[in-house]
Design a protein around this motif. Structure first.
Motif, PDB file in Angstrom:
ATOM      1  N   ASN A   6      -0.882  41.447 -40.707  1.00 19.57           N
ATOM      2  CA  ASN A   6      -1.728  41.296 -39.457  1.00 19.57           C
ATOM      3  C   ASN A   6      -2.240  42.462 -38.856  1.00 19.57           C
ATOM      4  OD1 ASN A   6      -3.094  39.925 -37.351  1.00 19.57           O
ATOM      5  ND2 ASN A   6      -1.695  38.921 -36.423  1.00 19.57           N
ATOM      6  N   SER A   7      -2.808  43.193 -39.427  1.00 12.95           N
ATOM      7  CA  SER A   7      -3.307  44.584 -38.765  1.00 12.95           C
ATOM      8  C   SER A   7      -4.009  44.229 -37.343  1.00 12.95           C
ATOM      9  CB  SER A   7      -4.086  45.564 -39.626  1.00 12.95           C
ATOM     10  OG  SER A   7      -5.069  44.842 -40.037  1.00 12.95           O
ATOM     11  N   GLY A   8      -4.547  43.319 -37.085  1.00 14.60           N
ATOM     12  CA  GLY A   8      -5.432  42.777 -36.028  1.00 14.60           C
ATOM     13  C   GLY A   8      -4.669  42.296 -34.910  1.00 14.60           C
ATOM     14  N   SER A   9      -3.109  42.443 -35.046  1.00 13.56           N
ATOM     15  CA  SER A   9      -2.277  42.022 -33.933  1.00 13.56           C
ATOM     16  C   SER A   9      -2.543  42.861 -32.505  1.00 13.56           C
ATOM     17  CB  SER A   9      -0.966  42.363 -34.455  1.00 13.56           C
ATOM     18  OG  SER A   9       0.020  41.862 -33.347  1.00 13.56           O
ATOM     19  N   CYS A  10      -2.346  41.873 -31.403  1.00  9.15           N
ATOM     20  CA  CYS A  10      -2.879  42.470 -29.957  1.00  9.15           C
ATOM     21  C   CYS A  10      -1.485  43.000 -29.601  1.00  9.15           C
ATOM     22  CB  CYS A  10      -3.311  41.479 -29.089  1.00  9.15           C
ATOM     23  SG  CYS A  10      -2.200  40.293 -28.966  1.00  9.15           S
ATOM     24  N   CYS A  11      -0.020  42.829 -30.090  1.00  5.14           N
ATOM     25  CA  CYS A  11       1.192  43.034 -29.553  1.00  5.14           C
ATOM     26  C   CYS A  11       1.518  44.784 -29.821  1.00  5.14           C
ATOM     27  CB  CYS A  11       2.106  42.299 -30.099  1.00  5.14           C
ATOM     28  SG  CYS A  11       1.897  40.679 -29.532  1.00  5.14           S
ATOM     29  N   SER A  16       4.512  43.811 -25.241  1.00  3.35           N
ATOM     30  CA  SER A  16       3.621  43.508 -24.482  1.00  3.35           C
ATOM     31  C   SER A  16       2.270  43.196 -25.359  1.00  3.35           C
ATOM     32  CB  SER A  16       3.238  44.760 -23.218  1.00  3.35           C
ATOM     33  OG  SER A  16       2.753  45.793 -23.980  1.00  3.35           O
ATOM     34  N   CYS A  17       1.363  42.384 -24.850  1.00  2.00           N
ATOM     35  CA  CYS A  17      -0.051  42.199 -25.526  1.00  2.00           C
ATOM     36  C   CYS A  17      -1.246  42.763 -24.452  1.00  2.00           C
ATOM     37  CB  CYS A  17      -0.377  40.765 -25.595  1.00  2.00           C
ATOM     38  SG  CYS A  17       1.007  40.236 -27.178  1.00  2.00           S
ATOM     39  N   HIS A  18      -2.172  43.005 -25.415  1.00  3.31           N
ATOM     40  CA  HIS A  18      -3.353  43.798 -24.579  1.00  3.31           C
ATOM     41  C   HIS A  18      -4.506  43.259 -25.331  1.00  3.31           C
ATOM     42  CE1 HIS A  18      -0.450  46.607 -22.712  1.00  3.31           C
ATOM     43  NE2 HIS A  18      -0.050  46.785 -24.124  1.00  3.31           N
ATOM     44  N   SER A  19      -5.682  43.056 -24.609  1.00  2.00           N
ATOM     45  CA  SER A  19      -6.920  42.598 -25.041  1.00  2.00           C
ATOM     46  C   SER A  19      -7.485  43.727 -25.888  1.00  2.00           C
ATOM     47  CB  SER A  19      -7.861  42.205 -23.836  1.00  2.00           C
ATOM     48  OG  SER A  19      -8.236  43.202 -23.056  1.00  2.00           O
ATOM     49  N   GLY A  46      -0.055  36.757 -26.994  1.00  2.00           N
ATOM     50  CA  GLY A  46      -1.296  37.025 -28.103  1.00  2.00           C
ATOM     51  C   GLY A  46      -2.237  35.909 -27.798  1.00  2.00           C
ATOM     52  N   ALA A  47      -1.868  34.707 -27.708  1.00  2.00           N
ATOM     53  CA  ALA A  47      -2.347  33.543 -27.529  1.00  2.00           C
ATOM     54  C   ALA A  47      -3.035  33.190 -26.191  1.00  2.00           C
ATOM     55  CB  ALA A  47      -1.834  32.159 -28.019  1.00  2.00           C
ATOM     56  N   VAL A  48      -2.395  33.700 -25.131  1.00  2.00           N
ATOM     57  CA  VAL A  48      -2.645  33.531 -23.728  1.00  2.00           C
ATOM     58  C   VAL A  48      -3.750  34.678 -23.677  1.00  2.00           C
ATOM     59  CG1 VAL A  48      -1.681  33.797 -21.536  1.00  2.00           C
ATOM     60  CG2 VAL A  48      -0.666  32.373 -22.850  1.00  2.00           C
ATOM     61  N   SER A  49      -3.188  35.938 -23.984  1.00  2.00           N
ATOM     62  CA  SER A  49      -4.174  36.991 -23.851  1.00  2.00           C
ATOM     63  C   SER A  49      -5.533  36.888 -24.495  1.00  2.00           C
ATOM     64  CB  SER A  49      -3.400  38.371 -24.446  1.00  2.00           C
ATOM     65  OG  SER A  49      -2.320  38.760 -23.728  1.00  2.00           O
ATOM     66  N   ARG A  50      -5.699  36.358 -25.599  1.00  2.00           N
ATOM     67  CA  ARG A  50      -7.133  36.347 -26.028  1.00  2.00           C
ATOM     68  C   ARG A  50      -7.779  35.017 -25.671  1.00  2.00           C
ATOM     69  NH1 ARG A  50      -3.834  36.495 -30.877  1.00  2.00           N
ATOM     70  NH2 ARG A  50      -3.362  34.699 -30.770  1.00  2.00           N
ATOM     71  N   GLU A  51      -7.139  34.019 -24.999  1.00  2.00           N
ATOM     72  CA  GLU A  51      -8.057  32.991 -24.175  1.00  2.00           C
ATOM     73  C   GLU A  51      -8.542  33.464 -22.798  1.00  2.00           C
ATOM     74  OE1 GLU A  51      -9.169  30.163 -25.263  1.00  2.00           O
ATOM     75  OE2 GLU A  51      -8.022  30.172 -27.335  1.00  2.00           O
ATOM     76  N   ALA A  54     -11.254  35.992 -22.860  1.00  2.00           N
ATOM     77  CA  ALA A  54     -12.797  35.363 -23.453  1.00  2.00           C
ATOM     78  C   ALA A  54     -13.560  35.222 -21.772  1.00  2.00           C
ATOM     79  CB  ALA A  54     -12.466  34.288 -24.358  1.00  2.00           C
ATOM     80  N   LEU A  55     -13.015  34.983 -21.079  1.00  2.00           N
ATOM     81  CA  LEU A  55     -13.431  34.730 -19.805  1.00  2.00           C
ATOM     82  C   LEU A  55     -14.357  35.956 -19.326  1.00  2.00           C
ATOM     83  CD1 LEU A  55     -10.409  33.413 -17.713  1.00  2.00           C
ATOM     84  CD2 LEU A  55     -12.265  31.898 -18.670  1.00  2.00           C
ATOM     85  N   ASP A  56     -15.565  35.443 -18.521  1.00  2.00           N
ATOM     86  CA  ASP A  56     -16.349  36.501 -18.209  1.00  2.00           C
ATOM     87  C   ASP A  56     -15.804  37.364 -17.096  1.00  2.00           C
ATOM     88  OD1 ASP A  56     -18.426  35.784 -19.939  1.00  2.00           O
ATOM     89  OD2 ASP A  56     -19.315  34.273 -18.409  1.00  2.00           O
ATOM     90  N   GLY A  57     -16.209  38.720 -17.396  1.00  2.00           N
ATOM     91  CA  GLY A  57     -15.808  39.527 -16.313  1.00  2.00           C
ATOM     92  C   GLY A  57     -14.372  40.357 -16.514  1.00  2.00           C
ATOM     93  N   VAL A  58     -13.548  39.666 -17.564  1.00  2.00           N
ATOM     94  CA  VAL A  58     -12.096  40.276 -17.756  1.00  2.00           C
ATOM     95  C   VAL A  58     -12.238  41.551 -18.444  1.00  2.00           C
ATOM     96  CG1 VAL A  58      -9.967  39.879 -18.960  1.00  2.00           C
ATOM     97  CG2 VAL A  58     -10.980  37.927 -17.603  1.00  2.00           C
ATOM     98  N   THR A  59     -11.697  42.541 -18.163  1.00  2.00           N
ATOM     99  CA  THR A  59     -11.716  43.748 -18.715  1.00  2.00           C
ATOM    100  C   THR A  59     -10.409  44.172 -19.491  1.00  2.00           C
ATOM    101  OG1 THR A  59     -11.122  44.849 -16.766  1.00  2.00           O
ATOM    102  CG2 THR A  59     -13.293  44.808 -17.368  1.00  2.00           C
ATOM    103  N   ALA A  60      -8.984  43.559 -18.940  1.00  2.00           N
ATOM    104  CA  ALA A  60      -7.772  43.764 -19.537  1.00  2.00           C
ATOM    105  C   ALA A  60      -7.058  42.722 -19.243  1.00  2.00           C
ATOM    106  CB  ALA A  60      -7.147  44.976 -19.167  1.00  2.00           C
ATOM    107  N   VAL A  61      -5.843  42.402 -20.329  1.00  2.00           N
ATOM    108  CA  VAL A  61      -4.908  41.565 -20.226  1.00  2.00           C
ATOM    109  C   VAL A  61      -3.666  42.002 -20.640  1.00  2.00           C
ATOM    110  CG1 VAL A  61      -4.214  38.947 -20.640  1.00  2.00           C
ATOM    111  CG2 VAL A  61      -6.493  39.464 -20.424  1.00  2.00           C
ATOM    112  N   THR A  62      -2.447  41.859 -19.851  1.00  2.00           N
ATOM    113  CA  THR A  62      -1.115  42.090 -20.493  1.00  2.00           C
ATOM    114  C   THR A  62      -0.444  40.896 -20.247  1.00  2.00           C
ATOM    115  OG1 THR A  62      -1.421  44.581 -20.082  1.00  2.00           O
ATOM    116  CG2 THR A  62       0.489  43.785 -20.480  1.00  2.00           C
ATOM    117  N   ALA A  63       0.092  40.331 -21.126  1.00  2.00           N
ATOM    118  CA  ALA A  63       1.088  39.165 -21.011  1.00  2.00           C
ATOM    119  C   ALA A  63       2.367  39.607 -21.504  1.00  2.00           C
ATOM    120  CB  ALA A  63       0.547  38.150 -21.949  1.00  2.00           C
ATOM    121  N   VAL A  64       3.512  39.185 -20.500  1.00  2.00           N
ATOM    122  CA  VAL A  64       4.929  39.444 -21.003  1.00  2.00           C
ATOM    123  C   VAL A  64       5.644  38.195 -20.845  1.00  2.00           C
ATOM    124  CG1 VAL A  64       6.765  40.740 -20.123  1.00  2.00           C
ATOM    125  CG2 VAL A  64       4.565  41.767 -19.782  1.00  2.00           C
TER     126      VAL A  64
END
Length: 98
Positions: A6-11, A16-19, A46-51, A54-64
């Motif tokens: 899964n080379s497309g992993s966000c983790c 930590s995960c990033h958009s 990753g699931a939380v970060s992806r969703e 997708a919100l308008d205006g979001v530029t970065a997400v880090t979930a722990v």
């Protein structure tokens, strides 16, 4: 953890995960930390970060998962109900801001 299948992993290697958005903050950017319950692993992050990404205006997400904190950087303040809906879509529960 990196999965070679899964080379497309966000983790990242630290768990930590990033958009896909750039990590740098922009002038006028708003950073909000949310508390999300139910995250237990990198997949959850990753699931939380992806969703949320997708919100308008979001530029970065880090979930722990370990702390349940999700840090969101956006161009303007986000509607908490929109964030709640995104977290719900990912299968988790938004407890509020941290």
């Amino acid at each position: 953890m990196t999965d070679p299948k899964n080379s497309g992993s966000c983790c990242s290697t630290d768990g930590s995960c990033h958009s896909g958005a750039a990590a740098g903050t922009q002038d006028g950017a708003v950073t909000t930390v949310y508390q999300v319950s139910g995250m237990t692993c990198g997949h959850c992050e990753g699931a939380v970060s992806r969703e949320i990404s997708a919100l308008d205006g979001v530029t970065a997400v880090t979930a722990v998962a370990g702390t349940g904190e999700v840090t969101v950087t956006s161009a303007a303040p986000l509607d908490e109900e929109a964030v709640r809906a995104a977290v719900d879509e990912a299968g988790y529960e938004l407890a509020g801001t941290a």
